[in-house]
Design a protein around this motif. Structure first.
Motif, PDB file in Angstrom:
ATOM      1  N   LEU A 105      16.275  -3.026 -14.031  1.00  7.83           N
ATOM      2  CA  LEU A 105      17.478  -2.709 -14.813  1.00  7.83           C
ATOM      3  C   LEU A 105      17.116  -2.177 -16.204  1.00  7.83           C
ATOM      4  O   LEU A 105      17.958  -1.607 -16.885  1.00  7.83           O
ATOM      5  CB  LEU A 105      18.371  -3.948 -14.959  1.00  7.83           C
ATOM      6  CG  LEU A 105      19.021  -4.486 -13.684  1.00  7.83           C
ATOM      7  CD1 LEU A 105      19.700  -5.825 -13.958  1.00  7.83           C
ATOM      8  CD2 LEU A 105      20.010  -3.483 -13.111  1.00  7.83           C
ATOM      9  N   LYS A 106      15.877  -2.375 -16.610  1.00  4.26           N
ATOM     10  CA  LYS A 106      15.426  -1.918 -17.928  1.00  4.26           C
ATOM     11  C   LYS A 106      14.752  -0.546 -17.875  1.00  4.26           C
ATOM     12  O   LYS A 106      14.159  -0.112 -18.857  1.00  4.26           O
ATOM     13  CB  LYS A 106      14.454  -2.941 -18.541  1.00  4.26           C
ATOM     14  CG  LYS A 106      15.107  -4.239 -18.936  1.00  4.26           C
ATOM     15  CD  LYS A 106      14.094  -5.141 -19.619  1.00  4.26           C
ATOM     16  CE  LYS A 106      14.743  -6.316 -20.288  1.00  4.26           C
ATOM     17  NZ  LYS A 106      13.792  -7.095 -21.078  1.00  4.26           N
ATOM     18  N   THR A 114      23.559  -1.446 -21.448  1.00  8.34           N
ATOM     19  CA  THR A 114      24.201  -2.619 -20.848  1.00  8.34           C
ATOM     20  C   THR A 114      23.328  -3.220 -19.759  1.00  8.34           C
ATOM     21  O   THR A 114      23.251  -4.439 -19.623  1.00  8.34           O
ATOM     22  CB  THR A 114      25.580  -2.241 -20.269  1.00  8.34           C
ATOM     23  OG1 THR A 114      26.356  -1.635 -21.294  1.00  8.34           O
ATOM     24  CG2 THR A 114      26.312  -3.451 -19.735  1.00  8.34           C
ATOM     25  N   SER A 115      22.662  -2.393 -18.982  1.00  8.90           N
ATOM     26  CA  SER A 115      21.785  -2.898 -17.924  1.00  8.90           C
ATOM     27  C   SER A 115      20.609  -3.672 -18.502  1.00  8.90           C
ATOM     28  O   SER A 115      20.185  -4.682 -17.931  1.00  8.90           O
ATOM     29  CB  SER A 115      21.284  -1.751 -17.052  1.00  8.90           C
ATOM     30  OG  SER A 115      22.342  -1.199 -16.315  1.00  8.90           O
ATOM     31  N   ARG A 141      29.941  -4.259 -22.938  1.00 10.95           N
ATOM     32  CA  ARG A 141      29.836  -2.795 -22.881  1.00 10.95           C
ATOM     33  C   ARG A 141      30.223  -2.182 -24.218  1.00 10.95           C
ATOM     34  O   ARG A 141      31.202  -2.586 -24.824  1.00 10.95           O
ATOM     35  CB  ARG A 141      30.743  -2.275 -21.770  1.00 10.95           C
ATOM     36  CG  ARG A 141      30.605  -0.793 -21.502  1.00 10.95           C
ATOM     37  CD  ARG A 141      31.493  -0.377 -20.337  1.00 10.95           C
ATOM     38  NE  ARG A 141      31.170  -1.116 -19.124  1.00 10.95           N
ATOM     39  CZ  ARG A 141      30.269  -0.723 -18.210  1.00 10.95           C
ATOM     40  NH1 ARG A 141      29.608   0.396 -18.400  1.00 10.95           N
ATOM     41  NH2 ARG A 141      30.037  -1.434 -17.136  1.00 10.95           N
ATOM     42  N   GLU A 142      29.426  -1.259 -24.672  1.00  8.67           N
ATOM     43  CA  GLU A 142      29.631  -0.549 -25.932  1.00  8.67           C
ATOM     44  C   GLU A 142      29.685  -1.497 -27.136  1.00  8.67           C
ATOM     45  O   GLU A 142      30.321  -1.209 -28.135  1.00  8.67           O
ATOM     46  CB  GLU A 142      30.888   0.325 -25.858  1.00  8.67           C
ATOM     47  CG  GLU A 142      30.782   1.411 -24.795  1.00  8.67           C
ATOM     48  CD  GLU A 142      32.050   2.225 -24.647  1.00  8.67           C
ATOM     49  OE1 GLU A 142      32.902   2.190 -25.543  1.00  8.67           O
ATOM     50  OE2 GLU A 142      32.168   2.908 -23.612  1.00  8.67           O
ATOM     51  N   GLN A 156      25.402  -4.659 -11.518  1.00 10.31           N
ATOM     52  CA  GLN A 156      23.959  -4.784 -11.731  1.00 10.31           C
ATOM     53  C   GLN A 156      23.355  -5.852 -10.814  1.00 10.31           C
ATOM     54  O   GLN A 156      22.222  -5.710 -10.353  1.00 10.31           O
ATOM     55  CB  GLN A 156      23.658  -5.088 -13.197  1.00 10.31           C
ATOM     56  CG  GLN A 156      23.939  -3.926 -14.117  1.00 10.31           C
ATOM     57  CD  GLN A 156      25.412  -3.832 -14.533  1.00 10.31           C
ATOM     58  OE1 GLN A 156      26.267  -4.594 -14.094  1.00 10.31           O
ATOM     59  NE2 GLN A 156      25.713  -2.869 -15.400  1.00 10.31           N
ATOM     60  N   MET A 157      24.109  -6.915 -10.556  1.00  7.02           N
ATOM     61  CA  MET A 157      23.616  -7.934  -9.631  1.00  7.02           C
ATOM     62  C   MET A 157      23.491  -7.356  -8.221  1.00  7.02           C
ATOM     63  O   MET A 157      22.540  -7.665  -7.505  1.00  7.02           O
ATOM     64  CB  MET A 157      24.523  -9.163  -9.666  1.00  7.02           C
ATOM     65  CG  MET A 157      24.389  -9.952 -10.962  1.00  7.02           C
ATOM     66  SD  MET A 157      25.603 -11.268 -11.158  1.00  7.02           S
ATOM     67  CE  MET A 157      25.322 -12.249  -9.702  1.00  7.02           C
ATOM     68  N   ALA A 158      24.433  -6.509  -7.843  1.00  9.95           N
ATOM     69  CA  ALA A 158      24.356  -5.844  -6.536  1.00  9.95           C
ATOM     70  C   ALA A 158      23.122  -4.942  -6.477  1.00  9.95           C
ATOM     71  O   ALA A 158      22.450  -4.860  -5.435  1.00  9.95           O
ATOM     72  CB  ALA A 158      25.628  -5.042  -6.282  1.00  9.95           C
TER      73      ALA A 158
END
Length: 188
Positions: free
Chosen positions: A15-16, A23-24, A98-99, A110-112
């Motif tokens: 995710l990074k 956000t991720s 977010r934002e 993201q978990m998915a």
């Protein structure tokens, strides 16, 4: 399960990737933070910087489910994670939404993604369960595990007499962190 943690962690770290939104990156740190603290979803998501004391190496959970303040010691792993988060702070929350608005909301998308990459289905609460299971595997006393995951001490009169100091929880937290850190390293 313990043997799945390395694959799960690798997927979380994906995710990074540079092409992922900020956000991720926040969510990756958030998921790992819960695994290493055993906090509830909202306790971590709503954690504000004014409840993080990097000098004292503690965090204070202001309004947990049991309605009592709770101070949790931080491990070296968590301190490093929080220092990195602090550099990227955009508001009063450790895990901003977010934002940069408010705090993080449950990161289903993201978990998915993590599940798709790792093949491991999980919930945020599973991370809390894993923390407690790892603690139990280290033979940490049940009363200490209850304190670490902020469960009320039952109706046991003797347990009510025990005054728990945050420093008494530091060594068990380090033990859990050490085992998790060893476990999440990918096998070569």
């Amino acid at each position: 399960k313990k043997y799945q943690l390395a694959d799960w962690y690798t997927a979380v770290q994906s995710l990074k990737a540079p092409d992922k939104p900020t956000t991720s990156h926040v969510i990756a740190d958030y998921l790992v933070f819960i695994l290493f603290t055993g906090l509830r979803f909202s306790e971590a998501a709503e954690l504000r910087w004014d409840f993080v004391d990097l000098q004292d190496q503690t965090i204070t959970i202001a309004d947990p489910k049991n309605r009592q303040y709770f101070v949790l010691p931080l491990t070296a792993f968590l301190i490093n994670l929080l220092k990195e988060r602090q550099i990227m702070a955009v508001n009063e929350f450790v895990f901003p939404g977010r934002e940069g608005k408010g705090h993080l909301i449950e990161p289903r998308k993201q978990m998915a993604h993590v599940t798709k990459i790792s093949g491991i289905e999980f919930t945020v609460h599973d991370l809390r369960r894993t923390f407690a299971t790892i603690a139990e595997s280290l033979d940490i006393p049940f009363s200490t595990i209850k304190r670490l995951i902020k469960h009320k001490i039952g109706n046991d009169v003797t347990e009510g007499y025990i005054v728990s100091d945050v420093e008494r929880l530091r060594r068990p937290m380090e033990q859990i962190s050490e085992l998790l850190t060893q476990t999440i390293k990918p096998m070569n």
